[in-house]
Design a protein around this motif. Sequence first.
Motif, PDB file in Angstrom:
ATOM      1  N   ASP A   1      -6.832  -8.598  -1.673  1.00 25.46           N
ATOM      2  CA  ASP A   1      -7.412  -7.432  -2.329  1.00 25.46           C
ATOM      3  C   ASP A   1      -6.540  -7.042  -3.520  1.00 25.46           C
ATOM      4  N   VAL A   2      -5.798  -5.953  -3.447  1.00 23.38           N
ATOM      5  CA  VAL A   2      -4.958  -5.488  -4.554  1.00 23.38           C
ATOM      6  C   VAL A   2      -3.504  -5.815  -4.230  1.00 23.38           C
ATOM      7  N   ALA A   3      -2.774  -6.305  -5.203  1.00 20.99           N
ATOM      8  CA  ALA A   3      -1.373  -6.658  -4.948  1.00 20.99           C
ATOM      9  C   ALA A   3      -0.547  -5.416  -4.635  1.00 20.99           C
ATOM     10  N   ILE A   4      -0.602  -4.411  -5.521  1.00 21.27           N
ATOM     11  CA  ILE A   4       0.143  -3.156  -5.317  1.00 21.27           C
ATOM     12  C   ILE A   4      -0.826  -2.020  -5.587  1.00 21.27           C
ATOM     13  N   ILE A   5      -1.087  -1.179  -4.593  1.00 22.95           N
ATOM     14  CA  ILE A   5      -2.037  -0.083  -4.746  1.00 22.95           C
ATOM     15  C   ILE A   5      -1.371   1.227  -4.333  1.00 22.95           C
ATOM     16  N   SER A   6      -1.613   2.275  -5.135  1.00 23.68           N
ATOM     17  CA  SER A   6      -1.005   3.583  -4.873  1.00 23.68           C
ATOM     18  C   SER A   6      -2.070   4.663  -4.943  1.00 23.68           C
ATOM     19  N   PHE A   7      -2.115   5.511  -3.920  1.00 21.96           N
ATOM     20  CA  PHE A   7      -2.931   6.720  -3.928  1.00 21.96           C
ATOM     21  C   PHE A   7      -2.012   7.937  -4.036  1.00 21.96           C
ATOM     22  N   ASP A   8      -2.378   8.861  -4.908  1.00 31.56           N
ATOM     23  CA  ASP A   8      -1.764  10.194  -4.954  1.00 31.56           C
ATOM     24  C   ASP A   8      -0.240  10.133  -5.045  1.00 31.56           C
ATOM     25  N   ALA A   9       0.239   9.351  -5.994  1.00 33.12           N
ATOM     26  CA  ALA A   9       1.693   9.228  -6.180  1.00 33.12           C
ATOM     27  C   ALA A   9       2.318  10.574  -6.533  1.00 33.12           C
ATOM     28  N   GLN A  10       3.591  10.706  -6.170  1.00 27.86           N
ATOM     29  CA  GLN A  10       4.331  11.947  -6.418  1.00 27.86           C
ATOM     30  C   GLN A  10       5.475  11.762  -7.407  1.00 27.86           C
ATOM     31  N   GLY A  11       5.558  10.585  -8.020  1.00 27.24           N
ATOM     32  CA  GLY A  11       6.637  10.261  -8.941  1.00 27.24           C
ATOM     33  C   GLY A  11       7.091   8.847  -8.695  1.00 27.24           C
ATOM     34  N   LEU A  12       6.255   7.907  -9.126  1.00 26.40           N
ATOM     35  CA  LEU A  12       6.398   6.509  -8.738  1.00 26.40           C
ATOM     36  C   LEU A  12       6.693   5.650  -9.953  1.00 26.40           C
ATOM     37  N   THR A  13       7.596   4.677  -9.775  1.00 27.43           N
ATOM     38  CA  THR A  13       7.868   3.661 -10.791  1.00 27.43           C
ATOM     39  C   THR A  13       7.588   2.286 -10.200  1.00 27.43           C
ATOM     40  N   ILE A  14       6.792   1.491 -10.924  1.00 27.42           N
ATOM     41  CA  ILE A  14       6.492   0.118 -10.527  1.00 27.42           C
ATOM     42  C   ILE A  14       6.975  -0.760 -11.678  1.00 27.42           C
ATOM     43  N   ALA A  15       8.084  -1.453 -11.488  1.00 25.94           N
ATOM     44  CA  ALA A  15       8.753  -2.084 -12.630  1.00 25.94           C
ATOM     45  C   ALA A  15       9.314  -3.456 -12.277  1.00 25.94           C
ATOM     46  N   ARG A  16       9.233  -4.353 -13.269  1.00 19.21           N
ATOM     47  CA  ARG A  16       9.851  -5.676 -13.223  1.00 19.21           C
ATOM     48  C   ARG A  16       9.394  -6.510 -12.031  1.00 19.21           C
ATOM     49  N   ASN A  17       8.130  -6.339 -11.656  1.00 20.52           N
ATOM     50  CA  ASN A  17       7.546  -7.140 -10.584  1.00 20.52           C
ATOM     51  C   ASN A  17       6.731  -8.295 -11.162  1.00 20.52           C
ATOM     52  N   THR A  18       6.502  -9.306 -10.354  1.00 22.96           N
ATOM     53  CA  THR A  18       5.600 -10.400 -10.687  1.00 22.96           C
ATOM     54  C   THR A  18       4.419 -10.344  -9.733  1.00 22.96           C
TER      55      THR A  18
ATOM     56  N   TYR B   1       0.856  -1.187   0.000  1.00 23.45           N
ATOM     57  CA  TYR B   1       0.000   0.000   0.000  1.00 23.45           C
ATOM     58  C   TYR B   1       0.892   1.237   0.000  1.00 23.45           C
ATOM     59  N   LEU B   2       0.634   2.147  -0.938  1.00 27.74           N
ATOM     60  CA  LEU B   2       1.424   3.370  -1.072  1.00 27.74           C
ATOM     61  C   LEU B   2       0.483   4.572  -1.069  1.00 27.74           C
ATOM     62  N   GLU B   3       0.915   5.649  -0.431  1.00 27.55           N
ATOM     63  CA  GLU B   3       0.126   6.887  -0.434  1.00 27.55           C
ATOM     64  C   GLU B   3       1.070   8.081  -0.383  1.00 27.55           C
ATOM     65  N   GLY B   4       0.970   8.935  -1.417  1.00 24.10           N
ATOM     66  CA  GLY B   4       1.824  10.113  -1.471  1.00 24.10           C
ATOM     67  C   GLY B   4       3.292   9.783  -1.616  1.00 24.10           C
ATOM     68  N   ILE B   5       3.609   8.787  -2.429  1.00 25.43           N
ATOM     69  CA  ILE B   5       4.979   8.276  -2.513  1.00 25.43           C
ATOM     70  C   ILE B   5       5.635   8.660  -3.833  1.00 25.43           C
ATOM     71  N   ALA B   6       6.871   9.094  -3.739  1.00 24.70           N
ATOM     72  CA  ALA B   6       7.793   9.166  -4.871  1.00 24.70           C
ATOM     73  C   ALA B   6       8.878   8.127  -4.620  1.00 24.70           C
ATOM     74  N   GLY B   7       9.070   7.248  -5.573  1.00 29.55           N
ATOM     75  CA  GLY B   7      10.064   6.196  -5.372  1.00 29.55           C
ATOM     76  C   GLY B   7       9.830   5.058  -6.326  1.00 29.55           C
ATOM     77  N   GLU B   8      10.147   3.829  -5.885  1.00 23.78           N
ATOM     78  CA  GLU B   8      10.042   2.705  -6.800  1.00 23.78           C
ATOM     79  C   GLU B   8       9.747   1.409  -6.066  1.00 23.78           C
ATOM     80  N   ILE B   9       8.956   0.575  -6.760  1.00 26.08           N
ATOM     81  CA  ILE B   9       8.717  -0.806  -6.356  1.00 26.08           C
ATOM     82  C   ILE B   9       9.282  -1.652  -7.489  1.00 26.08           C
ATOM     83  N   VAL B  10      10.362  -2.367  -7.234  1.00 25.27           N
ATOM     84  CA  VAL B  10      11.120  -2.997  -8.316  1.00 25.27           C
ATOM     85  C   VAL B  10      11.507  -4.420  -7.925  1.00 25.27           C
ATOM     86  N   GLY B  11      11.316  -5.344  -8.868  1.00 27.06           N
ATOM     87  CA  GLY B  11      11.828  -6.697  -8.711  1.00 27.06           C
ATOM     88  C   GLY B  11      11.164  -7.518  -7.637  1.00 27.06           C
TER      89      GLY B  11
END
Length: 446
Positions: A174-191, A156-166
């Motif tokens: 419920d939801v595997a990866i959920i983000s509210f109101d991101a500030q500059g987020l990368t979600i990459a190379r996840n399964t 769970y992410l809220e107001g985040i700038a950063g990355e979820i990687v690998g």
Amino acid sequence: MTINRRTLLAGLAASAAPALARAATPISAFGIDAAQLGVRAGSPDDQSRALQRAIDQAATARVPLALAPGVYRAGDLMLPAGAQLRGVRGATRLVATGGRPLLTAAQADRVTIEGLMLDGAGARLPERLGLASLMNGRDARIVDCEINGAGGHGIYLEGIAGEIVGCTVANAADVAIISFDAQGLTIARNTVRAAGNNGIQILRNLAGEDGTMVLDNRIADIRNVSGGSGQFGNGINAFRAHHVIVSRNRIDRCAFSAVRGNSASAIEIVGNSCSNLGEVALYSEFSFEGAVIANNTVDGALVGVSVANFNEGGRMAVVQGNILRRLARHPGQTDAENGIGIYVEADTAVTGNVVESAEFAGVMAGWGPYLRDVTITGNVVRSSAIGVGLSVVPGAGGAVIADNMITGSRRGAILGMDHLEVVSDDLAKAGAARYAQLAISGNRVN
């Protein structure tokens, strides 16, 4: 006093000494060893208090806390700003106790979670938290982690700038990866596997700039346990989030869509490989302005691409270079609006796509009066009941249909429609003189 390199380093070491003394342990290349602070791997006892003390000490010293291989039972661990928690990939496992979240950072500036296995054991979690939760932070990272059995959201992410990687996130209720109101987020190379509602969900409380990049993920087996008409059951879902980029993801077996943008302006859905979808594969709907849906492949869905809801302000899109096949109703379904390759309504260019085996129509433009400024050019439509269907009811706007290759359309190559009812002869043969708002030329029909 003269300041040189030696005195400067000595001063820095002295300033860090109190924090390191409190840690009472040497620092390795991996950080402070949690075992030296009383944390016990493999203990049947709850390690929450010992882990929390160790996390706080390491964060105060501004060094990582290293967890050795083993199982740690804990819950409600709070990560202060700057905390770095690191384990050994595939070997360091935290198991939630008492139905509690494992890791939460309320002020997540520079928080890093790396190389951990987080096991929620299926225990129900609060609605606005995940097994790991990061809030209100910049340069936050979750890297190379395995998150399994969350009884709610995985991350769970809220107001985040950063990355979820690998990371691997599996069996989230419920939801595997959920983000509210991101500030500059990368979600990459996840399964992402076997989530209860959505795989990756990007939301905003109020519509606005988001800019999250969802890249190179593998997503499969997404269910829809909460019901509804499309809010859930999607591989990737963007809601009210503008300028989201969804690219090069592999998405398979979702109850609804592979990628669904709802009121998500300037969304880019590019280069994704999608199969075995329960509804519209690639969807841009409701009050959006601007969508690029390009160079995707879809194999198996009710509808390949839909750019809809001009009545709600949804408009302006490019649908280009997609390969869409096996678009058909599920066994027992009777609703004819399914089995469509590409459906569009307003201010949209449809060009260079290949559609094969659409049960109802290869391309459909307009719904009743909701048609404006659409071009359908240079496409290949094969083995579809209707090649191109165009709304021609009073009030429907203009369209250009030119230079398409249409083969094997059993009901007709280009037909005028009143919603789902055919109301014209084949316009590829008869011409469009009856409909001044249409320009039809150069199409090859076999």
